[in-house]
Scaffold this active site. Structure first.
Site, PDB file in Angstrom:
ATOM      1  N   ASP A 153      15.123 -10.035 -16.829  1.00  0.00           N
ATOM      2  CA  ASP A 153      13.835  -9.948 -16.137  1.00  0.00           C
ATOM      3  C   ASP A 153      14.111  -9.627 -14.670  1.00  0.00           C
ATOM      4  O   ASP A 153      15.161  -9.996 -14.149  1.00  0.00           O
ATOM      5  CB  ASP A 153      13.085 -11.282 -16.249  1.00  0.00           C
ATOM      6  CG  ASP A 153      11.600 -11.115 -16.001  1.00  0.00           C
ATOM      7  OD1 ASP A 153      11.189 -10.022 -15.567  1.00  0.00           O
ATOM      8  OD2 ASP A 153      10.854 -12.079 -16.241  1.00  0.00           O
ATOM      9  N   ASP A 154      13.183  -8.906 -14.013  1.00  0.00           N
ATOM     10  CA  ASP A 154      13.467  -8.564 -12.612  1.00  0.00           C
ATOM     11  C   ASP A 154      13.268  -9.747 -11.679  1.00  0.00           C
ATOM     12  O   ASP A 154      13.888  -9.814 -10.614  1.00  0.00           O
ATOM     13  CB  ASP A 154      12.664  -7.341 -12.145  1.00  0.00           C
ATOM     14  CG  ASP A 154      11.189  -7.470 -12.423  1.00  0.00           C
ATOM     15  OD1 ASP A 154      10.732  -8.604 -12.671  1.00  0.00           O
ATOM     16  OD2 ASP A 154      10.491  -6.442 -12.403  1.00  0.00           O
TER      17      ASP A 154
ATOM     18  N   CYS B 290       6.173 -14.202   2.140  1.00  0.00           N
ATOM     19  CA  CYS B 290       6.421 -12.978   2.909  1.00  0.00           C
ATOM     20  C   CYS B 290       5.271 -12.807   3.896  1.00  0.00           C
ATOM     21  O   CYS B 290       4.123 -12.966   3.525  1.00  0.00           O
ATOM     22  CB  CYS B 290       6.460 -11.774   1.970  1.00  0.00           C
ATOM     23  SG  CYS B 290       6.608 -10.206   2.849  1.00  0.00           S
TER      24      CYS B 290
ATOM     25  N   CYS C 259       0.847  -1.188   0.000  1.00  0.00           N
ATOM     26  CA  CYS C 259       0.000   0.000   0.000  1.00  0.00           C
ATOM     27  C   CYS C 259       0.881   1.237   0.000  1.00  0.00           C
ATOM     28  O   CYS C 259       2.079   1.165   0.210  1.00  0.00           O
ATOM     29  CB  CYS C 259      -0.864   0.027   1.250  1.00  0.00           C
ATOM     30  SG  CYS C 259      -1.897  -1.416   1.423  1.00  0.00           S
TER      31      CYS C 259
ATOM     32  N   CYS D 184      15.828  -6.989   4.791  1.00  0.00           N
ATOM     33  CA  CYS D 184      15.101  -8.249   4.820  1.00  0.00           C
ATOM     34  C   CYS D 184      15.310  -8.961   3.489  1.00  0.00           C
ATOM     35  O   CYS D 184      15.116  -8.365   2.422  1.00  0.00           O
ATOM     36  CB  CYS D 184      13.612  -7.993   5.064  1.00  0.00           C
ATOM     37  SG  CYS D 184      12.661  -9.531   5.050  1.00  0.00           S
TER      38      CYS D 184
ATOM     39  N   CYS E  96      12.261 -13.753   1.766  1.00  0.00           N
ATOM     40  CA  CYS E  96      11.622 -14.541   0.694  1.00  0.00           C
ATOM     41  C   CYS E  96      12.675 -15.241  -0.175  1.00  0.00           C
ATOM     42  O   CYS E  96      12.344 -16.139  -0.951  1.00  0.00           O
ATOM     43  CB  CYS E  96      10.693 -13.670  -0.150  1.00  0.00           C
ATOM     44  SG  CYS E  96      11.465 -12.182  -0.762  1.00  0.00           S
TER      45      CYS E  96
ATOM     46  N   SER F 187      21.190  -0.006 -10.853  1.00  0.00           N
ATOM     47  CA  SER F 187      20.986  -0.537 -12.200  1.00  0.00           C
ATOM     48  C   SER F 187      22.320  -0.800 -12.890  1.00  0.00           C
ATOM     49  O   SER F 187      22.470  -1.777 -13.613  1.00  0.00           O
ATOM     50  CB  SER F 187      20.139   0.415 -13.030  1.00  0.00           C
ATOM     51  OG  SER F 187      20.762   1.648 -13.086  1.00  0.00           O
TER      52      SER F 187
ATOM     53  N   CYS G 249      12.818  -3.882   3.400  1.00  0.00           N
ATOM     54  CA  CYS G 249      12.493  -4.888   2.374  1.00  0.00           C
ATOM     55  C   CYS G 249      13.362  -4.691   1.130  1.00  0.00           C
ATOM     56  O   CYS G 249      13.277  -3.663   0.463  1.00  0.00           O
ATOM     57  CB  CYS G 249      11.017  -4.753   2.012  1.00  0.00           C
ATOM     58  SG  CYS G 249      10.552  -5.695   0.551  1.00  0.00           S
TER      59      CYS G 249
HETATM   60  S1  SF4 Z   1      10.128 -11.371   2.745  1.00  0.00           S
HETATM   61 FE1  SF4 Z   1      10.806 -10.503   0.754  1.00  0.00          FE
HETATM   62  S2  SF4 Z   1       9.086  -9.221   0.072  1.00  0.00           S
HETATM   63 FE2  SF4 Z   1       8.766  -9.655   2.260  1.00  0.00          FE
HETATM   64  S3  SF4 Z   1       9.681  -7.912   3.360  1.00  0.00           S
HETATM   65 FE3  SF4 Z   1      11.257  -9.494   3.202  1.00  0.00          FE
HETATM   66  S4  SF4 Z   1      12.351  -9.020   1.304  1.00  0.00           S
HETATM   67 FE4  SF4 Z   1      10.450  -7.891   1.248  1.00  0.00          FE
END
Ligand code: SF4
Length: 502
Positions: A383-384, A420, A12, A488, A491, A324, A300
């Site tokens: 690709d990202d 996540c 959000c 973080c 994921c 980049s 994140c």
């Molecule tokens: S788990 Fe991945 S998407 Fe979620 S906050 Fe951590 S880095 Fe970001």
């Protein structure tokens, strides 16, 4: 290139504005909020909402909410209702928890014992289930033991029932609770916010409007972004520095990309764990709630890879500028960089039910091949991310059919393997291609000549280069902010910043 339209959901966006100087203000707060939300539209497209206040005591709140994009959610005739606002907050929503309907649209407004508050939230509370039980218990106690004696005030003292399924209402509940060390009914909002922050470690960037101020709050791990900007006269917008006496107002936003479109200069980030009070008199840092000893911050890392706009500033530096060049293999390899596909950005979710013919056309509805640029050549495609692995194969097929002799895929992030729990909608573990047996031979599975991913270490190095010098500058300028670096990567690695409570 965003080829992999795979189901990673953005989160959000929150935006707030306080007019500086004398009130009633000449500043068009509602319009600034609307334009700010438009610039954050990439963070959520399901619904949008604005609450403005005249800031008097007691304040008059005016709320406008609607489903869909900001441009369709707010009608010009409804905007007129907001015109007397001296301050306000707004929200654009992508639902990570709670179903998509107007009832869950933020900001939320609630009547408390100490007046109305409005709250806008970006993130997801990692311990929401445990907190929800706690809030329900408080409510039960208040209803059984206090309402008979105190009427509605007893209920207000202990919050009100949860009427939506979103975390944001839970946050409001916790704000309504009297902190353990406070006198019953003490209207100390900073103590209440601190109490909320000790009850839930992450993930939230919050705007809380009460009376004539907005509190901007970032969780102790700094998992979601939040930046402050200064509205200046347009003639001063591009001059460096500038007196704070020029300030026409203050804005606070999930991303600083929104500042350009409303004539604001980037001021600074809200630090992890910080509570900032924004009023017509300026910015005041009220407190920084620390993380448990030894824990690094956990911004994140996917904000850099995927979500945020490239013109936003995070952790003191424009995020795509250095990033980049480190990620872009064309930059270091000397290979020519050419466009091979033309994307129709307006296809989106179509209301036309695909018949067999349309299904067979598949990706061709969305992409056209620029055949003359690559026919007879080997192509390296960036690709990202590859999430489910079901979108890239048709693109590779399209390129090969249009004449590419080889198609090599390079992915600008490591394989995504874990869910996540902090506000990003990622498909289930079983749906992620990196967890499937086919991943062992992913090139063959998606029809590519070769596939290579960026390593976790490579991504972290790319992101963190340059931030260290910014942190050192912060210390030398007397900032109380922590200089510890950390992001973080849960994921990608399965290492979550906090222990997960279920
Ligand atoms: S788990 Fe991945 S998407 Fe979620 S906050 Fe951590 S880095 Fe970001």
């Amino acid at each position: 290139m965003e080829f992999e339209e795979s189901g990673i959901g953005e989160e959000c966006g929150v935006f707030g504005c306080v007019a500086a100087g004398e009130w009633p203000t000449q500043l068009e707060v509602a319009q600034i909020l609307t334009l700010g939300l438009v610039a954050l539209q990439h963070r959520g497209q399901e619904s949008a909402g604005i609450v403005t206040s005249n800031g008097s005591s007691p304040p008059t709140y005016t709320t406008l909410k609607g489903m869909g994009l900001v441009s369709t959610a707010f009608k010009p005739e409804d905007m007129l209702k907001l015109r007397y606002g001296n301050l306000g907050i707004g929200h654009t929503r992508y639902s990570t928890t709670g179903i998509s309907e107007l009832q869950n649209c933020q900001p939320f407004v609630v009547e408390t014992l100490h007046g109305k508050i409005a709250v806008a939230h970006n993130g997801e509370l990692v311990n929401a289930a445990a907190l929800r039980k706690k809030a329900d218990q408080y409510l039960l106690i208040s209803l059984l033991t206090m309402q008979d004696f105190l009427g509605d005030k007893g209920v207000l003292r202990h919050g009100v029932g949860l009427s939506t399924s979103s975390d944001s209402e839970l946050i409001m509940q916790l704000l309504c609770l009297t902190p353990p060390m406070e006198e019953v009914d003490a209207p100390d909002w900073v103590a209440r916010i601190k109490n909320l922050m000790t009850e839930t470690p992450t993930s939230y960037s919050l705007l809380i409007m009460h009376k004539d101020v907005i509190y901007a709050v970032r969780d102790p791990y700094g998992n979601r972004p939040l930046s402050i900007g200064r509205l200046v006269p347009i003639s001063k917008l591009h001059s460096s520095g500038g007196e704070e006496t020029d300030t026409e107002g203050w804005v606070v936003s999930s991303e600083s990309c929104s500042f350009q479109s409303i004539g604001a200069k980037y001021y600074r980030e809200v630090q992890p764990g910080e509570i900032v009070q924004i009023s017509k008199n300026g910015i005041k840092s009220l407190n920084i709630i620390p993380r448990p000893e030894g824990d690094p911050p956990a911004f994140c890392i996917f904000e850099y890879v995927y979500f945020a706009r490239p013109d936003s500033i995070f952790e003191g530096k424009p995020h795509k500028k250095d990033f980049s060049s480190l990620l872009n293999p064309f930059h270091v390899s000397g290979l020519p960089y050419i466009e091979v596909l033309c994307k129709n950005r307006y296809v989106g979710r179509t209301f036309i039910q695909p018949n067999t013919r349309l299904r067979q056309l598949g990706v061709a509805k969305k992409f056209g091949a620029l055949t003359d640029n690559f026919a007879g050549k080997r192509v390296v495609l960036i690709d990202d991310s590859i999430v489910r692995g079901n979108t890239i194969s048709p693109i590779i097929k399209l390129l090969k059919e249009a004449g590419a002799t080889e198609v090599h895929i390079r992915v600008a992030s490591p394989p995504i393997r874990f869910p996540c729990y902090m506000g990003i909608n990622i498909p289930t573990k079983e749906e992620l291609i990196a967890n499937k047996p086919e991943f062992k031979d992913i090139a063959n599975y998606i029809g590519a000549t070769s596939v290579r991913y960026l390593s976790v270490e490579g991504l972290v190095t790319a992101v963190q280069s340059g931030i260290e010098s910014y942190k050192k500058e912060q210390i030398s300028s007397g900032s109380k902010a922590s200089t510890k670096l950390g992001h973080c990567t849960a994921c990608l690695t399965g290492k979550y910043p906090v222990e997960l409570e279920w």
